[in-house]
Motif scaffolding. Structure first.
Motif, PDB file in Angstrom:
ATOM      1  N   GLU A  70      64.586  67.072  31.587  1.00 34.97           N
ATOM      2  CA  GLU A  70      64.557  66.150  30.444  1.00 34.97           C
ATOM      3  C   GLU A  70      65.961  65.682  30.058  1.00 34.97           C
ATOM      4  O   GLU A  70      66.347  65.686  28.889  1.00 34.97           O
ATOM      5  N   VAL A  71      66.701  65.276  31.066  1.00 36.68           N
ATOM      6  CA  VAL A  71      68.110  64.953  30.838  1.00 36.68           C
ATOM      7  C   VAL A  71      68.258  63.754  29.899  1.00 36.68           C
ATOM      8  O   VAL A  71      69.192  63.703  29.087  1.00 36.68           O
ATOM      9  N   GLY A  72      67.306  62.816  29.967  1.00 35.49           N
ATOM     10  CA  GLY A  72      67.363  61.661  29.076  1.00 35.49           C
ATOM     11  C   GLY A  72      67.271  62.080  27.624  1.00 35.49           C
ATOM     12  O   GLY A  72      68.049  61.639  26.767  1.00 35.49           O
ATOM     13  N   LYS A  73      66.308  62.944  27.348  1.00 33.62           N
ATOM     14  CA  LYS A  73      66.120  63.451  25.987  1.00 33.62           C
ATOM     15  C   LYS A  73      67.355  64.195  25.497  1.00 33.62           C
ATOM     16  O   LYS A  73      67.752  64.100  24.337  1.00 33.62           O
ATOM     17  N   LYS A  74      67.969  64.954  26.403  1.00 32.64           N
ATOM     18  CA  LYS A  74      69.142  65.741  26.006  1.00 32.64           C
ATOM     19  C   LYS A  74      70.293  64.815  25.615  1.00 32.64           C
ATOM     20  O   LYS A  74      70.982  65.046  24.622  1.00 32.64           O
ATOM     21  N   TYR A  75      70.519  63.776  26.417  1.00 33.18           N
ATOM     22  CA  TYR A  75      71.564  62.810  26.048  1.00 33.18           C
ATOM     23  C   TYR A  75      71.220  62.090  24.746  1.00 33.18           C
ATOM     24  O   TYR A  75      72.084  61.797  23.931  1.00 33.18           O
ATOM     25  N   ALA A  76      69.922  61.804  24.572  1.00 33.40           N
ATOM     26  CA  ALA A  76      69.508  61.124  23.345  1.00 33.40           C
ATOM     27  C   ALA A  76      69.776  62.004  22.128  1.00 33.40           C
ATOM     28  O   ALA A  76      70.147  61.510  21.055  1.00 33.40           O
ATOM     29  N   MET A  77      69.619  63.326  22.307  1.00 34.77           N
ATOM     30  CA  MET A  77      69.923  64.244  21.198  1.00 34.77           C
ATOM     31  C   MET A  77      71.409  64.195  20.853  1.00 34.77           C
ATOM     32  O   MET A  77      71.787  64.302  19.689  1.00 34.77           O
ATOM     33  N   GLU A  78      72.246  64.026  21.888  1.00 29.22           N
ATOM     34  CA  GLU A  78      73.686  63.889  21.621  1.00 29.22           C
ATOM     35  C   GLU A  78      73.935  62.655  20.756  1.00 29.22           C
ATOM     36  O   GLU A  78      74.743  62.678  19.832  1.00 29.22           O
ATOM     37  N   ALA A  79      73.229  61.584  21.076  1.00 30.24           N
ATOM     38  CA  ALA A  79      73.372  60.367  20.280  1.00 30.24           C
ATOM     39  C   ALA A  79      72.896  60.606  18.850  1.00 30.24           C
ATOM     40  O   ALA A  79      73.524  60.179  17.883  1.00 30.24           O
ATOM     41  N   LYS A  80      71.795  61.328  18.736  1.00 26.85           N
ATOM     42  CA  LYS A  80      71.270  61.643  17.399  1.00 26.85           C
ATOM     43  C   LYS A  80      72.286  62.451  16.588  1.00 26.85           C
ATOM     44  O   LYS A  80      72.472  62.207  15.400  1.00 26.85           O
ATOM     45  N   HIS A  81      72.942  63.391  17.244  1.00 26.17           N
ATOM     46  CA  HIS A  81      73.964  64.181  16.537  1.00 26.17           C
ATOM     47  C   HIS A  81      75.044  63.267  15.987  1.00 26.17           C
ATOM     48  O   HIS A  81      75.518  63.439  14.861  1.00 26.17           O
ATOM     49  N   VAL A  82      75.455  62.295  16.790  1.00 23.74           N
ATOM     50  CA  VAL A  82      76.512  61.373  16.357  1.00 23.74           C
ATOM     51  C   VAL A  82      76.033  60.551  15.156  1.00 23.74           C
ATOM     52  O   VAL A  82      76.743  60.395  14.155  1.00 23.74           O
ATOM     53  N   ILE A  83      74.806  60.046  15.268  1.00 18.68           N
ATOM     54  CA  ILE A  83      74.247  59.223  14.191  1.00 18.68           C
ATOM     55  C   ILE A  83      74.087  60.052  12.912  1.00 18.68           C
ATOM     56  O   ILE A  83      74.490  59.632  11.825  1.00 18.68           O
ATOM     57  N   ASP A  84      73.511  61.228  13.071  1.00 15.52           N
ATOM     58  CA  ASP A  84      73.318  62.093  11.898  1.00 15.52           C
ATOM     59  C   ASP A  84      74.648  62.442  11.252  1.00 15.52           C
ATOM     60  O   ASP A  84      74.781  62.455  10.028  1.00 15.52           O
ATOM     61  N   GLY A  85      75.629  62.729  12.096  1.00 17.61           N
ATOM     62  CA  GLY A  85      76.954  63.093  11.580  1.00 17.61           C
ATOM     63  C   GLY A  85      77.554  61.950  10.780  1.00 17.61           C
ATOM     64  O   GLY A  85      78.110  62.145   9.690  1.00 17.61           O
ATOM     65  N   ALA A  86      77.441  60.755  11.307  1.00 15.09           N
ATOM     66  CA  ALA A  86      77.988  59.589  10.617  1.00 15.09           C
ATOM     67  C   ALA A  86      77.282  59.391   9.276  1.00 15.09           C
ATOM     68  O   ALA A  86      77.927  59.155   8.244  1.00 15.09           O
ATOM     69  N   ARG A  87      75.968  59.535   9.282  1.00 15.84           N
ATOM     70  CA  ARG A  87      75.217  59.329   8.030  1.00 15.84           C
ATOM     71  C   ARG A  87      75.576  60.388   7.002  1.00 15.84           C
ATOM     72  O   ARG A  87      75.681  60.087   5.811  1.00 15.84           O
ATOM     73  N   LYS A  88      75.769  61.604   7.477  1.00 12.42           N
ATOM     74  CA  LYS A  88      76.154  62.671   6.539  1.00 12.42           C
ATOM     75  C   LYS A  88      77.481  62.368   5.866  1.00 12.42           C
ATOM     76  O   LYS A  88      77.742  62.794   4.746  1.00 12.42           O
ATOM     77  N   ARG A  89      78.314  61.656   6.571  1.00  9.75           N
ATOM     78  CA  ARG A  89      79.601  61.268   5.981  1.00  9.75           C
ATOM     79  C   ARG A  89      79.485  59.978   5.173  1.00  9.75           C
ATOM     80  O   ARG A  89      80.477  59.389   4.794  1.00  9.75           O
ATOM     81  N   GLY A  90      78.249  59.525   4.979  1.00  8.71           N
ATOM     82  CA  GLY A  90      78.032  58.357   4.126  1.00  8.71           C
ATOM     83  C   GLY A  90      78.148  57.030   4.836  1.00  8.71           C
ATOM     84  O   GLY A  90      78.119  55.973   4.214  1.00  8.71           O
ATOM     85  N   ARG A  91      78.297  57.068   6.153  1.00 12.60           N
ATOM     86  CA  ARG A  91      78.406  55.809   6.904  1.00 12.60           C
ATOM     87  C   ARG A  91      77.027  55.165   7.014  1.00 12.60           C
ATOM     88  O   ARG A  91      76.020  55.864   7.175  1.00 12.60           O
ATOM     89  N   LYS A  92      77.006  53.843   6.936  1.00 17.32           N
ATOM     90  CA  LYS A  92      75.730  53.121   7.037  1.00 17.32           C
ATOM     91  C   LYS A  92      75.733  52.296   8.315  1.00 17.32           C
ATOM     92  O   LYS A  92      76.569  51.433   8.503  1.00 17.32           O
ATOM     93  N   ILE A  93      74.768  52.575   9.141  1.00 19.77           N
ATOM     94  CA  ILE A  93      74.800  52.013  10.496  1.00 19.77           C
ATOM     95  C   ILE A  93      73.963  50.749  10.602  1.00 19.77           C
ATOM     96  O   ILE A  93      72.805  50.712  10.186  1.00 19.77           O
ATOM     97  N   ALA A  94      74.566  49.724  11.155  1.00 22.16           N
ATOM     98  CA  ALA A  94      73.873  48.440  11.349  1.00 22.16           C
ATOM     99  C   ALA A  94      73.183  48.388  12.704  1.00 22.16           C
ATOM    100  O   ALA A  94      72.077  47.868  12.814  1.00 22.16           O
ATOM    101  N   ALA A  95      73.871  48.889  13.731  1.00 23.35           N
ATOM    102  CA  ALA A  95      73.329  48.691  15.078  1.00 23.35           C
ATOM    103  C   ALA A  95      73.807  49.747  16.054  1.00 23.35           C
ATOM    104  O   ALA A  95      74.880  50.337  15.903  1.00 23.35           O
ATOM    105  N   PHE A  96      72.966  49.956  17.049  1.00 15.87           N
ATOM    106  CA  PHE A  96      73.367  50.638  18.268  1.00 15.87           C
ATOM    107  C   PHE A  96      73.404  49.570  19.350  1.00 15.87           C
ATOM    108  O   PHE A  96      72.443  48.818  19.520  1.00 15.87           O
ATOM    109  N   ILE A  97      74.528  49.470  20.043  1.00 18.79           N
ATOM    110  CA  ILE A  97      74.610  48.496  21.122  1.00 18.79           C
ATOM    111  C   ILE A  97      74.988  49.216  22.400  1.00 18.79           C
ATOM    112  O   ILE A  97      75.860  50.096  22.404  1.00 18.79           O
ATOM    113  N   SER A  98      74.296  48.877  23.480  1.00 14.87           N
ATOM    114  CA  SER A  98      74.757  49.375  24.773  1.00 14.87           C
ATOM    115  C   SER A  98      74.374  48.411  25.874  1.00 14.87           C
ATOM    116  O   SER A  98      73.366  47.705  25.787  1.00 14.87           O
TER     117      SER A  98
END
Lengths: 506, 506
Positions: free
Chosen positions: B184-212
């Motif tokens: 489930e390597v895709g899911k594992k990488y996606a969890m890494e992305a989730k950690h980044v997003i969650d971390g940013a939100r915890k610091r009060g950042r408001k996210i407009a977009a994910f681009i890749s």
């Protein structure tokens, strides 16, 4: 050439194209299927006289340009990572029209890409970030340029002025702080710019660039007074910043007397960066930035590559060369001067008959006819101007309005415009002005819903210089949020204060 | 077709063109004077096989495209404020290739304009500003996109990461945190992305977009594992942000199995905004953004007009339609799949013979051959890769390298590439790899000054995922500055810390 009924075209557009992309005359838009020179034809074969398209610079569908495109496109179209003669020949030809120091080109795809790159060059060279812009200015649609375009950020949907942006007053001698009869009016406006720059520096702001359109177009067809630009450039350079001339709308001989508008408005001013666009490829998507070797070297020295996929491809360069050829061979610059003067004379004569014409101004084939409710107060005749445009359209003449009050009739059509075309405009405008003024004074002007008009953003939070008959208004009455050096609060005036200052202008 | 001696072309270029715009093989650049299909010809008539130009998508100078351009350009080329059938027909055709909800187009002039507009759409719709991007990503050359392109801001001349930008790890199963054998390597990488997003939100950042990019190209021809994108999109949407698929480099059937690469890498992922570019007009400067009616309406509701002078003109739309016609009529998508697979098989066979080939990956005619010093450690064979490129050029085959270590041979040429062309590449590469590996092990690889090589920014402050034989590195060892939600310091790591973490990678 028309494959769909007009109504179906419209419905598909509503379904599949972004609603932010507006149509001319939204309620009854025009479907154009072909064009030639200064004439456009709708699906029924009706001929419109195009007085507004400054992109179809040497005339719609000019065969020399089409031929250059076809020939090159059949042979090679690739990126600028390979050597090609068209790129260097065009760069040499383009820089030959400019003062010697402006000798290094970057070829890009649009005026917006050009102005964004101009900012990057200025910021890298100076190490500073802030930008001094002229009020009502417009420099493009990408994020970085909306930030520095008061025409956008101060209007509907805009986010207001950011702290790194500093506004200087428009040197508008008809409706601005200093009017046509003020001695050394250019210098006086330049001093206003200096106050803004000094004020910003006192607050610790570091300025990268001053950018202005060499002739403000969206801002209302404004002609800077002689002597203004050289003085502003001096003040800007004293602040460690560079000077950007935005020629996107007005370059390539339109002003009649010179190839570039900055040369016409001040024969002693020389920018450090020039951005170009619209007319450069007669409609082909291309544009350019030209700067000095020093600025180009500083930008290169960072080590960051600048790669623009399409910019400088052999087809775009062939088209650019063809446009220059046509301007030369057909003496279109001379024509713009001659027909422009003829038109301006005609408008001035109309002005003797029609009090609604407050001012006629222009250079070459870049002309503004400023409609007013009263010649003394100079109150903008906004509603009347919209009716004029609408009725001229019914007479198959395409004009537009612009300026913060949308009351300035704007002419900037293809450069092959003739005196016969000019007569057609003058005769029809004479009749239309008579009709519109009569209807206006009888209060019988039919209601034009906003969406039947040209669709520029008009509901400004703040709408440019106040109109008044007085020629010596106080600074504050006119410039409101533009700070003197003694002001020590931030650039970002709170919106309430700004709105109060400008109340009643709309 | 050549009007100047090559040396004069070069000298004029040095004098009149920005030094930031790099030539391929700077010491001995190639002058190309014509091209056809997948072949380019220099001023001496030598034929090069083009394996790299993903812009000349349906083949250099395709006559159908040239004809469409010429015909429309002779009749009408004007802006999108008039109704025109080409615009709506093209919008309908383009949206028909996408999931139903992606039905509203904006036509612009370059991939950079497309991605800048995509950001504006996302920011307006969400009311947020921050952007989550994939490490090593590249999204364009205008200011707003350099800010969100680690490929630029983390390399020479870059300004580093800004606080509103959040980096997620590249889901690189060859050299990243989780490798090809992790379940489930895709899911594992996606969890890494989730950690980044969650971390940013915890610091009060408001996210407009994910681009890749749907397939990372500059980042090293990376193929995301199935299941990754749908999971990341889910996490992004839970954060109130929208998902942007950057198809600028990889769209229009290149992947062989689908028209869009996002469809190929995850059959259940659907973005909210798709940006397009390079191949869309076979070299003509044009591009597009497609989004949902909801996002388009929100953008329109601000009242700010979006006007793009050249975008959506009838000539660009005619060219866009012609490109789609050729892709269909010549089954170029099928060809990309067939020839791509043939090439990849060939490279894998070469891999059995040459230990320097660490990995062969790709989809259709988007292929990466990852050169390594050691198959176990996967240490990038950077110098060798440069020599390979240089020697292939001497054999008249144009390849390039990319990825943070510049060790990945990249193939993404015109889609009319044949199996005979593929054989030409394979035979020559076989010989070149033998030569280069022999020279490398004898320490007789001649010194290639950097400027004789391809000129991508290579002296990174930080160069992407570390190479190592271990398949289960610690998070910190690999992702250094990418925060877990428990981290509470700012996104902007100080440079010293970052450099330390990544020391030794270059």
């Amino acid at each position: 050439m028309e494959s769909l009924p007009k109504e179906e075209t419209l419905q598909l557009r509503l379904k599949h194209y972004g609603p932010s992309c507006k149509l001319f005359f939204k309620e009854n838009p025009i479907k154009i299927v072909r064009a030639e020179g200064q004439y456009m034809y709708d699906e029924q074969g009706k001929q419109y006289l195009d007085c507004i398209n400054n992109v179809a610079h040497v005339g719609h569908c000019h065969p020399t340009v089409v031929k250059a495109c076809t020939e090159q496109m059949s042979v090679l179209n690739t990126n600028s990572r390979f050597l090609h003669d068209n790129l260097v020949t065009y760069a040499k030809r383009l820089t030959a029209t400019l003062p010697d120091k402006l000798s290094v080109c970057y070829f890009v795809n649009s005026g917006s890409e050009a102005n964004d790159l101009a900012l990057r060059l200025a910021r890298t060279y100076t190490g500073n970030y802030d930008v001094v812009v002229m009020d009502n200015g417009y420099h493009g649609h990408v994020s970085s340029l909306i930030d520095i375009s008061p025409y956008k950020f101060n209007h509907t949907g805009g986010e207001g002025q950011k702290p790194f942006v500093h506004l200087v007053p428009v040197p508008d001698v008809y409706r601005g702080l200093y009017r046509e009869n003020v001695p050394e009016v250019g210098k006086k406006y330049a001093m206003e710019a200096k106050h803004v720059i000094d004020g910003a520096r006192k607050r610790g702001r570091k300025i990268a660039a001053f950018i202005s359109e060499s002739l403000q177009s969206c801002g209302g067809q404004i002609i800077m007074p002689q002597g203004y630009l050289r003085e502003v450039y001096k003040h800007v350079r004293e602040a460690g910043a560079v000077c950007i001339a935005d020629e996107v709308q007005v370059g390539f001989g339109r002003v009649g007397s010179h190839f570039w508008a900055f040369q016409a408005v001040d024969d002693e001013a020389c920018p450090d960066i020039v951005s170009m666009g619209k007319p450069i490829g007669n409609g082909h998507p291309m544009s350019a930035v030209v700067t000095t070797p020093e600025i180009a070297e500083a930008f290169g020295a960072t080590g960051m590559e600048y790669f623009n996929t399409f910019g400088g491809n052999p087809v775009s360069c062939a088209i650019g060369l063809a446009v220059m050829d046509v301007i030369d061979k057909e003496d279109l610059m001379g024509n713009a001067g001659r027909v422009g003067n003829y038109l301006m004379e005609g408008f001035r004569k109309l002005g003797e008959k029609h009090d609604i014409i407050g001012d006629v101004r222009g250079l070459g084939f870049f002309i503004g006819v400023d409609l007013v409710k009263d010649k003394t107060s100079r109150e903008p005749a906004t509603a009347e101007a919209q009716h004029v445009i609408y009725r001229m359209k019914e007479r198959y003449i395409l004009l537009s309005t612009d300026g913060p009050h949308r009351n300035v009739l704007k002419l900037k059509g293809p450069m092959c415009f003739t005196t016969e075309d000019a007569d057609r405009v003058l005769v029809n405008l004479d009749q239309v002005l008579t009709e519109v003024v009569a209807a206006s004074s009888n209060n019988t002007l039919e209601h034009l819903p906003e969406h039947t008009m040209f669709t520029k953003d008009v509901h400004s939070k703040r709408s440019g210089p106040i109109f008044t008959g007085s020629h010596t208004l106080s600074h504050d009455a006119v410039f409101g949020n533009i700070k003197r050096p003694s002001d020590n609060d931030s650039d970002n005036d709170d919106e309430a204060k700004r709105q109060k200052t400008w109340a009643g202008v709309d």
